[in-house]
Design a protein around this motif. Structure first.
Motif, PDB file in Angstrom:
ATOM      1  N   LYS A  18       0.830  -1.196   0.000  1.00 30.51           N
ATOM      2  CA  LYS A  18       0.000   0.000   0.000  1.00 30.51           C
ATOM      3  C   LYS A  18       0.875   1.260   0.000  1.00 30.51           C
ATOM      4  N   ALA A  21       2.310   1.625  -3.484  1.00 29.23           N
ATOM      5  CA  ALA A  21       1.322   2.113  -4.451  1.00 29.23           C
ATOM      6  C   ALA A  21       1.111   3.614  -4.313  1.00 29.23           C
ATOM      7  N   TYR A  52      -8.569   7.977  -1.248  1.00 36.83           N
ATOM      8  CA  TYR A  52      -7.898   6.735  -1.614  1.00 36.83           C
ATOM      9  C   TYR A  52      -8.477   5.559  -0.842  1.00 36.83           C
ATOM     10  N   PHE A  54      -7.927   0.968  -0.538  1.00 34.70           N
ATOM     11  CA  PHE A  54      -7.163  -0.225  -0.896  1.00 34.70           C
ATOM     12  C   PHE A  54      -8.084  -1.437  -0.828  1.00 34.70           C
ATOM     13  N   PHE A  90      -6.585   1.313  -5.209  1.00 30.76           N
ATOM     14  CA  PHE A  90      -5.434   0.473  -5.494  1.00 30.76           C
ATOM     15  C   PHE A  90      -5.774  -0.971  -5.120  1.00 30.76           C
ATOM     16  N   TYR A  91      -5.555  -1.882  -6.048  1.00 34.66           N
ATOM     17  CA  TYR A  91      -5.767  -3.302  -5.790  1.00 34.66           C
ATOM     18  C   TYR A  91      -4.434  -3.974  -5.440  1.00 34.66           C
ATOM     19  N   GLU A  92      -4.491  -4.864  -4.480  1.00 38.01           N
ATOM     20  CA  GLU A  92      -3.314  -5.697  -4.228  1.00 38.01           C
ATOM     21  C   GLU A  92      -3.089  -6.551  -5.466  1.00 38.01           C
ATOM     22  N   TYR A 165       0.300  -1.269 -10.140  1.00 32.31           N
ATOM     23  CA  TYR A 165      -0.782  -2.017  -9.502  1.00 32.31           C
ATOM     24  C   TYR A 165      -2.051  -1.816 -10.321  1.00 32.31           C
TER      25      TYR A 165
END
Length: 248
Positions: A18, A21, A52, A54, A90-92, A165
């Motif tokens: 994270k 990113a 933001y 995650f 943001f995607y893992e 990512y």
């Protein structure tokens, strides 16, 4: 799920991926030599209007549920964040996705939107068609209309659509309406954006980039751009209307 803002976020408290990113996104937004093409996005970043979130692996239904929860938190508050606001997701993105193609990521993108729509607690707006092949269609959630942008690690020619990512930038339609409220200024900024794209990408501007409201414009075609000039002939988005019949 929790929304974050840049100025109140202690980046050192985040998980490694994270933190990475966010740092890479920050670098993209503030780069003065290779200026990111979307001027309103860079303004939103500098003014702290962006929020933001995650989520997990883009292949998982659980990640779409996390996305839906973040959108549910963002939507009712978005007008308090500023006129350049967007929700950045943001995607893992595990290492085993490193060989994933642009087209494979595209299928993940549309599954995420279709799955997330299933977790929407508010009915689809009556004034927006449910068929993406209608020029008036756009993605809706919690009654709000949104423009979607997706970036992936697979994009190379279109650096404007590249990110290490799997990433979404989700912008409320009201933000874009405010942007277009001064036609002369909006046209000037759009021209500057297109000029930046020609320097940022190693390929010409995608032919599907168009303006909302035009009869020959289809929003879904702009959500996810291929790394060449090709495009899908049919939109994969499918509202399952809470039938829970997901394709695993």
């Amino acid at each position: 799920m929790e929304l974050f803002e840049k100025e109140s976020l202690n980046i050192d408290d985040l998980q490694v991926w994270k933190k990475d990113a966010l740092e890479k996104f920050e670098a993209k937004m503030v780069d003065k030599e290779q200026r990111f093409p979307c001027i309103p996005a860079t303004q939103g970043h500098s003014l702290n209007h962006l929020r933001y979130g995650f989520v997990g692996d883009p292949r998982e239904v659980s990640s779409a549920e996390e996305l839906a929860n973040l959108l549910s938190a963002y939507t009712p508050q978005s007008k308090n964040y500023g006129k350049y606001t967007s929700l950045i997701i943001f995607y893992e993105t595990p290492a085993d996705l490193s060989k994933t193609s642009v087209e494979e990521f595209e299928q993940m993108f549309w599954k995420q939107l279709s799955w997330a729509s299933e977790f929407d607690s508010i009915e689809w707006p009556e004034n927006i068609p449910v068929d993406p092949h209608d020029s008036a269609w756009e993605f809706c959630f919690q009654g709000e209309k949104y423009f979607m942008y997706c970036a992936t690690p697979a994009h190379q020619n279109r650096q404007s659509r590249y990110f290490p990512y799997f990433m979404l930038a989700i912008t409320p339609r009201w933000v874009l309406e405010k942007f277009n409220s001064s036609p002369s200024l909006a046209q000037k900024i759009k021209s500057n954006i297109r000029e930046r794209i020609t320097h940022y990408d190693s390929i010409s501007i995608h032919p599907d980039l168009n303006s909302y409201g035009e009869e020959d414009n289809f929003e879904w075609k702009q959500y996810y751009l291929h790394d060449d000039d090709s495009a899908l002939s049919k939109c994969p988005f499918h509202r399952m209307l809470n039938t829970m019949k997901r394709e695993e």
